[in-house]
Design an enzyme around this catalytic site. Structure first.
Site, PDB file in Angstrom:
ATOM      1  N   ARG A  78       0.796  -1.235   0.000  1.00 21.79           N
ATOM      2  CA  ARG A  78       0.000   0.000   0.000  1.00 21.79           C
ATOM      3  C   ARG A  78       0.825   1.279   0.000  1.00 21.79           C
ATOM      4  NH1 ARG A  78      -5.327  -1.034   1.314  1.00 21.79           N
ATOM      5  NH2 ARG A  78      -5.632   1.052   0.438  1.00 21.79           N
ATOM      6  N   GLU A  79       2.160   1.166  -0.019  1.00 15.96           N
ATOM      7  CA  GLU A  79       2.985   2.362   0.124  1.00 15.96           C
ATOM      8  C   GLU A  79       2.703   3.421  -0.935  1.00 15.96           C
ATOM      9  OE1 GLU A  79       5.269  -0.873   2.246  1.00 15.96           O
ATOM     10  OE2 GLU A  79       3.988  -0.695   0.476  1.00 15.96           O
TER      11      GLU A  79
END
Length: 267
Positions: free
Chosen positions: A155-156
């Site tokens: 999800r970065e």
């Protein structure tokens, strides 16, 4: 997951990380289920220390987590102005000079790099969510067994960041560039069955069978002679950086060492 039995007390038990050693198998357990084993600098330092404390007798390292989630990723405190007690927040890190910022990230990465040492085989047991830093920690291991309820996500990028905890290299190696790019840019959840199909995980099992499947895999690894396992792991890890002829040469050199050792002619 139930905590497996061990003959000895913990070698390390601090900052959300517990290390136990039972002969040739070490178990590193994430121990903060109330926060879904969210990660931060203190946990990363404890993981680094766990790697440093492994006895030479250890051949297999199991990475597991207490609670319903393997790891929900970064502790959201990292994104607040206050950050963690005694630690710079991400906003504070952003104001550091380039050299200091690079050194800090390099330190954090060390928590994710020792799992691929040639003298050990590491196995991640993943249940529930493995998000961002959680997925990168699972990717740090050589092998991954996931529970059927596992949901994996990077999800970065969705948060305006990039995956920087040594996870991009194994991700591309496992699923290829195109699939890795899609996973990172969309931030979508990859369920267990798809993770196995694309090569992100080795095996998916019902959640109540996760511990047993990991034990079976560890036993299978331990059934082969240690030196042969070490040589084979090194040979395969180097394969992607060699062309076909160079890999054949590496195979010959490794086999010559094994034959001499088996014949009692090793150095």
């Amino acid at each position: 997951m139930a905590t497996p039995a061990h003959d000895h007390g913990p070698v390390l038990d601090q900052d959300g990380v517990r290390l136990t050693v039972d002969d040739a198998i070490a178990t590193v357990t994430l121990t903060n289920p109330a926060k879904r084993n969210a990660q931060g600098p203190a946990l990363w330092r404890a993981l680094i220390e766990a790697g440093q404390l492994l006895p030479g007798s250890v051949r297999v390292v199991v990475l597991r987590a207490e609670g319903k989630s393997f790891s929900a990723g970064l502790d959201r405190k990292a994104f607040t102005p206050e950050g963690f007690d005694g630690e710079l927040s991400f906003l504070g890190l952003a104001r550091e000079p380039d050299a200091e910022l690079d050194a800090t990230i390099a330190l954090y990465q060390r928590a994710f790099t020792w799992w691929r040492r040639s003298d050990i085989v590491s196995i991640a047991a993943v249940q529930g969510h493995a998000i961002g830093a959680g997925l990168q920690l699972a990717l740090a291991c050589d092998l991954r067994i996931v529970a059927e309820d596992a949901q994996l996500a990077m999800r970065e990028t969705s948060l305006g960041l990039v995956p920087d905890l040594a996870g991009t290299h194994p991700l591309v190696g496992l699923v290829g560039y195109s699939r890795a790019l899609e996973i990172c840019l969309t931030g979508r959840f990859v369920p267990a069955e798809e993770a196995v199909t694309m090569g992100l995980a080795n095996l998916a099992v019902p959640a109540d069978q996760l511990d047993g499947a990991v034990r079976d895999l560890a036993s299978a690894v331990l059934s082969a002679p240690r030196d042969a396992v070490v040589e084979t792991k090194a040979l395969l890890r180097g394969a992607r950086d060699r062309d076909y002829d160079a890999q054949r040469s590496a195979e010959r050199a490794a086999q010559a060492r094994r034959l001499r050792d088996l014949a009692g002619l090793g150095e």
